[in-house]
Design a protein around this motif. Structure first.
Motif, PDB file in Angstrom:
ATOM      1  N   THR A  19       0.827  -1.199   0.000  1.00  0.00           N
ATOM      2  CA  THR A  19       0.000   0.000   0.000  1.00  0.00           C
ATOM      3  C   THR A  19       0.865   1.255   0.000  1.00  0.00           C
ATOM      4  O   THR A  19       0.469   2.295  -0.493  1.00  0.00           O
ATOM      5  CB  THR A  19      -0.918   0.001   1.239  1.00  0.00           C
ATOM      6  OG1 THR A  19      -1.527  -1.277   1.337  1.00  0.00           O
ATOM      7  CG2 THR A  19      -2.008   1.038   1.107  1.00  0.00           C
ATOM      8  N   GLY A  22       4.062   2.569  -4.723  1.00  0.00           N
ATOM      9  CA  GLY A  22       3.237   2.538  -5.935  1.00  0.00           C
ATOM     10  C   GLY A  22       3.837   3.349  -7.054  1.00  0.00           C
ATOM     11  O   GLY A  22       5.002   3.741  -6.978  1.00  0.00           O
ATOM     12  N   TYR A  57      -7.419   2.278  -4.476  1.00  0.00           N
ATOM     13  CA  TYR A  57      -6.620   1.755  -5.576  1.00  0.00           C
ATOM     14  C   TYR A  57      -5.574   0.763  -5.066  1.00  0.00           C
ATOM     15  O   TYR A  57      -5.583  -0.400  -5.430  1.00  0.00           O
ATOM     16  CB  TYR A  57      -5.969   2.938  -6.291  1.00  0.00           C
ATOM     17  CG  TYR A  57      -5.377   2.637  -7.632  1.00  0.00           C
ATOM     18  CD1 TYR A  57      -6.166   2.603  -8.776  1.00  0.00           C
ATOM     19  CD2 TYR A  57      -4.010   2.420  -7.771  1.00  0.00           C
ATOM     20  CE1 TYR A  57      -5.614   2.347 -10.017  1.00  0.00           C
ATOM     21  CE2 TYR A  57      -3.448   2.170  -9.008  1.00  0.00           C
ATOM     22  CZ  TYR A  57      -4.259   2.143 -10.132  1.00  0.00           C
ATOM     23  OH  TYR A  57      -3.698   1.887 -11.351  1.00  0.00           O
ATOM     24  N   ARG A  58      -4.702   1.226  -4.158  1.00  0.00           N
ATOM     25  CA  ARG A  58      -3.606   0.345  -3.731  1.00  0.00           C
ATOM     26  C   ARG A  58      -4.053  -0.731  -2.745  1.00  0.00           C
ATOM     27  O   ARG A  58      -3.649  -1.886  -2.849  1.00  0.00           O
ATOM     28  CB  ARG A  58      -2.505   1.179  -3.086  1.00  0.00           C
ATOM     29  CG  ARG A  58      -1.775   2.067  -4.065  1.00  0.00           C
ATOM     30  CD  ARG A  58      -0.600   2.691  -3.360  1.00  0.00           C
ATOM     31  NE  ARG A  58       0.071   3.681  -4.165  1.00  0.00           N
ATOM     32  CZ  ARG A  58       1.001   4.496  -3.678  1.00  0.00           C
ATOM     33  NH1 ARG A  58       1.344   4.424  -2.399  1.00  0.00           N
ATOM     34  NH2 ARG A  58       1.596   5.373  -4.448  1.00  0.00           N
ATOM     35  N   ARG A  61      -6.188  -3.413  -4.297  1.00  0.00           N
ATOM     36  CA  ARG A  61      -5.322  -4.168  -5.195  1.00  0.00           C
ATOM     37  C   ARG A  61      -4.426  -5.132  -4.425  1.00  0.00           C
ATOM     38  O   ARG A  61      -4.247  -6.297  -4.803  1.00  0.00           O
ATOM     39  CB  ARG A  61      -4.489  -3.142  -5.968  1.00  0.00           C
ATOM     40  CG  ARG A  61      -3.600  -3.712  -7.004  1.00  0.00           C
ATOM     41  CD  ARG A  61      -2.982  -2.581  -7.796  1.00  0.00           C
ATOM     42  NE  ARG A  61      -2.018  -3.126  -8.724  1.00  0.00           N
ATOM     43  CZ  ARG A  61      -1.643  -2.539  -9.841  1.00  0.00           C
ATOM     44  NH1 ARG A  61      -2.136  -1.377 -10.177  1.00  0.00           N
ATOM     45  NH2 ARG A  61      -0.772  -3.111 -10.644  1.00  0.00           N
ATOM     46  N   ALA A  62      -3.885  -4.659  -3.291  1.00  0.00           N
ATOM     47  CA  ALA A  62      -3.001  -5.509  -2.488  1.00  0.00           C
ATOM     48  C   ALA A  62      -3.770  -6.693  -1.900  1.00  0.00           C
ATOM     49  O   ALA A  62      -3.286  -7.820  -1.895  1.00  0.00           O
ATOM     50  CB  ALA A  62      -2.353  -4.687  -1.385  1.00  0.00           C
ATOM     51  N   SER A 192      -4.507  -3.881 -12.352  1.00  0.00           N
ATOM     52  CA  SER A 192      -4.862  -2.462 -12.265  1.00  0.00           C
ATOM     53  C   SER A 192      -6.370  -2.246 -12.243  1.00  0.00           C
ATOM     54  O   SER A 192      -6.828  -1.180 -11.868  1.00  0.00           O
ATOM     55  CB  SER A 192      -4.231  -1.683 -13.415  1.00  0.00           C
ATOM     56  OG  SER A 192      -4.804  -2.060 -14.641  1.00  0.00           O
ATOM     57  N   VAL A 301       4.003  -5.067  -6.499  1.00  0.00           N
ATOM     58  CA  VAL A 301       4.748  -3.833  -6.204  1.00  0.00           C
ATOM     59  C   VAL A 301       5.880  -3.675  -7.219  1.00  0.00           C
ATOM     60  O   VAL A 301       6.065  -2.605  -7.808  1.00  0.00           O
ATOM     61  CB  VAL A 301       5.315  -3.863  -4.768  1.00  0.00           C
ATOM     62  CG1 VAL A 301       6.287  -2.708  -4.567  1.00  0.00           C
ATOM     63  CG2 VAL A 301       4.188  -3.781  -3.759  1.00  0.00           C
ATOM     64  N   ARG A 304       4.878  -2.431 -10.530  1.00  0.00           N
ATOM     65  CA  ARG A 304       4.488  -1.015 -10.599  1.00  0.00           C
ATOM     66  C   ARG A 304       5.682  -0.075 -10.560  1.00  0.00           C
ATOM     67  O   ARG A 304       5.585   1.053 -11.016  1.00  0.00           O
ATOM     68  CB  ARG A 304       3.544  -0.680  -9.441  1.00  0.00           C
ATOM     69  CG  ARG A 304       2.135  -1.145  -9.704  1.00  0.00           C
ATOM     70  CD  ARG A 304       1.226  -0.772  -8.562  1.00  0.00           C
ATOM     71  NE  ARG A 304       1.412  -1.649  -7.425  1.00  0.00           N
ATOM     72  CZ  ARG A 304       0.854  -1.433  -6.241  1.00  0.00           C
ATOM     73  NH1 ARG A 304       0.113  -0.379  -6.047  1.00  0.00           N
ATOM     74  NH2 ARG A 304       1.027  -2.291  -5.254  1.00  0.00           N
TER      75      ARG A 304
ATOM     76  N   GLU B 255      -3.666   5.759 -11.000  1.00  0.00           N
ATOM     77  CA  GLU B 255      -2.996   6.392  -9.855  1.00  0.00           C
ATOM     78  C   GLU B 255      -2.125   7.559 -10.322  1.00  0.00           C
ATOM     79  O   GLU B 255      -2.186   8.665  -9.773  1.00  0.00           O
ATOM     80  CB  GLU B 255      -2.127   5.363  -9.114  1.00  0.00           C
ATOM     81  CG  GLU B 255      -1.269   6.013  -8.038  1.00  0.00           C
ATOM     82  CD  GLU B 255      -0.467   5.009  -7.209  1.00  0.00           C
ATOM     83  OE1 GLU B 255      -0.869   3.842  -7.116  1.00  0.00           O
ATOM     84  OE2 GLU B 255       0.561   5.434  -6.644  1.00  0.00           O
TER      85      GLU B 255
END
Lengths: 336, 336
Positions: A19, A22, A57-58, A61-62, A192, A301, A304, B255
């Motif tokens: 988190t 990113g 978002y993060r 996603r995680a 994503s 991670v 990204r 993002e």
């Protein structure tokens, strides 16, 4: 079993890491603030965009990456034990090939006229392919014995080839550069598109998958010595195979529909864990689920941040990072 | 860069001479390929909407034996003319279907249609068929199509390349006088649009992003790179592009876009329905409902501009789009 208490802190640390890191730089303090606000520990005002990036978002996603990694690793573990084949993994049973064909029929062939999303197509394709593979294995006389395990793998290869050919056919007919890119994007896995609602699908599925697998650890141990040995100690071989392979298929198809086809996790994580914690499924199942979850979160991670301003397909990372790591573990394991 | 300047100077230098009528055989270099035109072609197949519309603007619709690769409806003033022209395919036509029209010339705006990996064919295939092939200079001057499917632009697109293309086409068909008049008209419109934006006296931090489509609605979108036509529009109007990639259509995460917080968003409208996000209504719905996207200033202040997709690729429509964007900027109330 003493190390199980490590699981929650390890998961929490991986979640925080995924988190906090990113595409763009957001201070760790902001991340902590967002979590504190969400947990009701603070009422500090946070920039709306920072908040949304971190929370919607993060974080989502995680969490889905964790569910996906655990699901794929568990599927691989189940199939390796049941089929007594170290190379067995979800894609062997045609699930990936079917999902690809399903996604491609939606995007390229225009099936569903833009109303059906690529992920729905992938889910339908994955299940269809597996159903066909299972029917073929059945028709070819795949039974409980060692021969049965071989037959289902052959059926999986035949099914995969057929669905790959179907994908190639559709692409050859009408793909443009942009479409091909869209498909590639998806075939190599991509997280994503994940938002919170996806968790209501991913989290219950992985918990059910983990529950079912834990319930069957004794059977899985028995199957390691062959279906005959399992039958000899009173396990209902047929029923166990159906339940476990069905579970593996379902959780894989769900994950593929959410995040695309991410390879390597189902193959590598169970083997790595076998080297680390041994081959008793009582320890192997929770260790594999945990390692799969952490592995996919960290891979995401890396995907990204590896190239600035650009996001890599996560399948590329799982293979590029996973393969050398796996090689090292394998060599170390042998030396011991 | 030197080569680009030389190419443009050479073309502009040729133009006045051309008024006297084209001297055949006409030898020219199109995207690095030697082309000889023996006489003004009586029939041409145009694989791409933008080249087709330039031919219509030059009053050559009666020479067009077939067209293909359409993404938006034809410009309204050519609706009648277009009805008499056969559309070989809405997407890429086959090599044989182009040959079947027995054209003397094929033209295209894209190397991925006719080029080393051309979906229709290679330049050599057309040479062997004794058909001259011509590609818009916008596709290869300063652009590299070898590394990625949509290509990357090393230097900013400029309408000088578009005018060069119009001038070359006019010369090929011995209608250079029409070509010069068309170029003069377009240049006047381009300058007027730029003047209008200048008069707005925009603050220095105004920024924008061009969203073409997304392979699935929530995943990383295809947005315009820094050097393509949208990049040119923004730089002409003194606006910053929040995307920094040189790729023609890179995928950039929401993002990154949300953190850059663009002042406005230009969303592409198209007839194509391959991905759900091709639909402008779906794009708008996403922007206003996604927890992250809806926090952007552009969405909150409803600064979402709809633009035809093919105005974002090199074509005369780029100039009409520049006018539209310039008008929209005036309506956003951004003046200092």
């Amino acid at each position: 079993m003493g190390w199980f208490w490590l699981a929650p802190p390890v998961l929490a640390a991986a979640l925080l890491f995924a988190t906090a890191v990113g595409e763009t730089r957001i201070p760790l303090s902001t991340v902590v603030d967002v979590l504190a606000v969400k947990l009701g520990l603070s009422a500090r005002a946070i920039d709306a965009i920072d908040f949304s990036v971190i929370w919607h978002y993060r974080m989502s996603r995680a969490v889905v990456a964790a569910c996906g990694g655990a699901s794929l690793a568990l599927s691989g573990l189940i199939l390796q034990a049941l089929l007594r084949n170290p190379l067995a993994e979800p894609y062997l049973l045609g699930i990936s090939a079917g999902a690809s064909a399903g996604a491609v029929s939606v995007t390229v062939a225009g099936f569903g006229a833009g109303l059906v999303s690529m992920s729905a197509g992938a889910f339908a394709g994955g299940l269809t392919a597996f159903a066909l593979v299972a029917l073929l294995a059945q028709a070819a006389g795949g039974g409980a014995g060692a021969r049965g395990a071989g037959v289902i793998i052959l059926a999986g290869i035949a099914g995969s080839q057929m669905f790959n050919a179907l994908t190639a056919l559709i692409i050859a007919q009408s793909a443009s550069a942009e479409q091909a890119r869209g498909i590639m994007f998806w075939l190599l896995g991509n997280l994503s598109g994940i938002r919170w609602p996806d968790i209501w699908l991913a989290l219950p599925m992985v918990l059910v998958g983990l529950g079912v697998t834990l319930w069957h650890v004794r059977s899985l141990d028995a199957f390691t010595f062959g279906a005959e040995s399992a039958a000899a100690i009173g396990i209902d071989v047929r029923r166990t195979q159906v339940v476990l392979i069905g579970t593996a298929t379902l959780i894989t198809a769900i994950m593929v529909s959410l995040a695309g086809a991410i390879g390597f996790v189902g193959l590598v994580v169970p083997h790595a864990m076998r080297i680390l914690v041994g081959s008793r499924h009582g320890r192997l199942v929770p260790a594999t689920a945990l390692a799969g979850a952490v592995f996919l979160m960290i891979s995401d991670v890396v995907s990204r941040i590896a190239l600035p301003g650009q996001v890599l397909p996560i399948g590329v990372v799982t293979a590029l990072v996973g393969a050398p790591a796996f090689a090292i573990i394998m060599i170390r394991g042998r030396q011991r | 860069m030197l080569r680009l300047t030389t190419a443009i100077v050479a073309t502009l230098g040729l133009a006045p001479m051309a008024f006297a009528g084209t001297q055949y055989p006409l030898k020219l270099t199109s995207c690095g390929h030697e082309v000889t035109i023996e006489k003004a072609p009586e029939s041409v197949v145009s694989v791409g909407q933008s080249t087709t519309e330039i031919l219509y603007m030059l009053g050559l619709s009666d020479k067009v034996a077939g067209t293909a690769l359409w993404i938006n409806p034809v410009l309204p003033e050519f609706a009648e003319a277009d009805k008499t022209v056969e559309r070989l395919s809405d997407n890429a036509p086959s090599f044989e279907s182009v040959l079947a029209k027995k054209p003397e010339l094929v033209v295209t705006p894209y190397e991925w249609m006719i080029g080393p990996q051309g979906a229709v064919g290679t330049r050599e295939m057309f040479d062997d068929a004794k058909i001259a092939s011509w590609i818009m200079p916008t596709e290869c001057v300063g652009k590299d199509n070898t590394q990625s499917m949509d290509g990357a632009r090393k230097i900013l697109f400029d309408t000088a390349l578009l005018y060069q293309g119009i001038s070359e086409l006019a010369e090929i068909f011995d209608v250079s006088d029409r070509g010069e008049k068309l170029i003069a008209d377009l240049k006047a419109r381009e300058e007027a649009a730029v003047e209008k934006a200048k008069a707005l006296d925009l603050p220095a931090d105004v920024s924008g992003v061009f969203w073409y489509s997304s392979a699935d609605i929530e995943i990383d979108p295809y947005v315009a790179g820094i050097n393509g036509v949208p990049g040119w529009m923004l730089s002409k109007l003194g606006v910053k592009n929040v995307v920094t990639s040189e790729e023609e259509w890179p995928t950039v995460g929401w993002e990154t876009i949300a953190k850059s917080n663009p002042t406005f968003i230009v969303a592409a409208e198209m007839n194509r329905r391959r991905f759900p996000a091709d639909d402008i209504a779906v794009k708008r719905e996403y922007l206003t409902s996604d927890p992250l996207a809806k926090e952007m200033e552009a969405v909150k202040k409803d600064r979402i501009l709809t633009m035809e997709a093919n105005a974002m690729d090199p074509s005369v429509r780029a100039i009409f789009a520049l006018e539209k964007l310039s008008d929209a900027l005036a309506g956003f109330g951004l003046a200092k």
